[in-house]
Design an enzyme around this catalytic site. Sequence first.
Site, PDB file in Angstrom:
ATOM      1  N   HIS A 158       0.831  -1.218   0.000  1.00 50.72           N
ATOM      2  CA  HIS A 158       0.000   0.000   0.000  1.00 50.72           C
ATOM      3  C   HIS A 158       0.859   1.258   0.000  1.00 50.72           C
ATOM      4  CE1 HIS A 158      -3.232  -2.801   1.260  1.00 50.72           C
ATOM      5  NE2 HIS A 158      -2.280  -3.297   2.044  1.00 50.72           N
ATOM      6  N   SER A 279      15.969  20.737 -17.400  1.00 51.77           N
ATOM      7  CA  SER A 279      14.786  21.559 -17.662  1.00 51.77           C
ATOM      8  C   SER A 279      15.213  22.773 -18.471  1.00 51.77           C
ATOM      9  CB  SER A 279      14.172  22.001 -16.337  1.00 51.77           C
ATOM     10  OG  SER A 279      13.368  23.152 -16.533  1.00 51.77           O
ATOM     11  N   LYS A 285      17.106  21.599 -12.215  1.00 49.42           N
ATOM     12  CA  LYS A 285      16.419  20.334 -12.377  1.00 49.42           C
ATOM     13  C   LYS A 285      17.253  19.229 -13.025  1.00 49.42           C
ATOM     14  CE  LYS A 285      12.779  19.407 -11.540  1.00 49.42           C
ATOM     15  NZ  LYS A 285      11.509  19.545 -12.276  1.00 49.42           N
ATOM     16  N   GLU A 292      10.156   8.008 -16.981  1.00 50.39           N
ATOM     17  CA  GLU A 292       8.783   8.459 -17.266  1.00 50.39           C
ATOM     18  C   GLU A 292       8.305   7.942 -18.619  1.00 50.39           C
ATOM     19  OE1 GLU A 292       8.280  12.739 -15.193  1.00 50.39           O
ATOM     20  OE2 GLU A 292       9.998  12.533 -16.503  1.00 50.39           O
TER      21      GLU A 292
END
Length: 479
Positions: A158, A279, A285, A292
């Site tokens: 969980h 970025s 970043k 992803e």
Amino acid sequence: MTLWQGRFAADADGMADEVARLTVSIGFDKELASDDIAASLAHVRGLGKAGILTDEEVAALLDAVERVGMELASGSFVFSLSDEDVHTAVERRATELAGELGAKLHTGRSRNDQVATDLRLWCRRSLLQVAADVVALQDVLLRRAREAGDAYLPGYTHLQRAQPVLLAHHLLAHGWALARDVDRLIATVERLDVSPLGAGALAGSSLPLDPDFVAEELGFSARFENSLDAVSDRDFVAEALFDLALLGVHLSRMGEEIVLWSSEEWGFCALDDAYATGSSMLPQKKNPDVAELARGKSGRLIGHLTGMLATLKALPLAYNRDLQEDKEPLFDAVAQVRAILPALAGLYGTVEWDHDRMQAAADGPASAAVDLAEMLVGDGMPFRRAHALVAGLVRDSLARHVPLSELVQAHPDLGDAAARLLEPGVAVTRRTTPGAAGPAAVAAQVERFVRRLDVDRSRITLHGAETVQPGSAGASPDR
Ligand code: ARG
């Protein structure tokens, strides 16, 4: 000129432009070029064996088709505007090269059995390549598992910390899921290993063709049993798309984990610069785009599967042009998976784990709670009572802000030995059963995983694909 012009009025203008734009498939089915050449060569030999072509005709036609193959392979092949599909293109060019004789190439053959044959050949080769790429990723997981030694982290249920597990155990969990993918890919290859060539348009032939002969020429284990089924069956495409979609789901889960773990909130790992992106606006970043995209592309792979099933579901026997819709999703699914696999292998091969952060997170005071209960079970207490007793101590410790270890030490049924179970790093060593998350069990698991990889590597090679050598994939972290 299309292959079927004779049926249409000689003074007609030919196909309307919009029909050509709708029906043309050469833009994508040229991917089948080398398979179309292989199938055409086998067909020519079959025509020779059937006595339909003389030996000289066979030799001349083989030569022409081979030359077309070389032009296609070298990129010197010039596609013509009227090449509707790859089959038309190959026959058109072979006819240009062989002259009159080219008109005999399509004897006893239809594009319906031809395209089914080409696609099976393509699938066999491509799925084995995917399987080899998967093994390369598994190899990286194995290396990282070995390097991880006794490092441990929280195991979650969980997404709540549950029990500590070895990092090696966690990495190999993904490795075993991938082993099932390899198994499925190989099984699909074994099932699709049937030649449709000789089924003709749908009903076979009046000519003395021998489908067994061409099947063997092409390295298929068997020929079709039913000509209608042979030209309309795309089960293998649906199966391949399922294998790739589920593989994509596994890669997505691996990617998702890296996204979480590399966040500042988790801080379990840092990506190598070569496998991260920046970025355009925020100078600080470092983003996990590889992970992803591994996650994102799974949506597209699932879409290809459901789209294919929808295309197939109401088709009457036998061939229908709808079947032309099988190629783009299949080619794309293989291309996407083959783009993700090496990138993810590189990412996993180079990512730097933060063992301290992982261990600190795993050493939470309650992470050995079940070990306390199991110790009480060892002393004869029923598990349900032991569970309630320990849960009460955890609740107490939280409510009164007293360390759990103090309460454990002070409890008459527990004491010092029990409190030692709560010390950092102890809990994970107690996961000792086969397949469990502790050091001895994981060492045995690593051995079994190594053997599994060896077996799968030889299964892939047995089917004719080149495999990766152990350890050759994924840059090493000290790259
Ligand atoms: N481009 C077609 C396909 O991919 C080839 C078969 C065409 N056959 C036909 N009868 N029109 O399915």
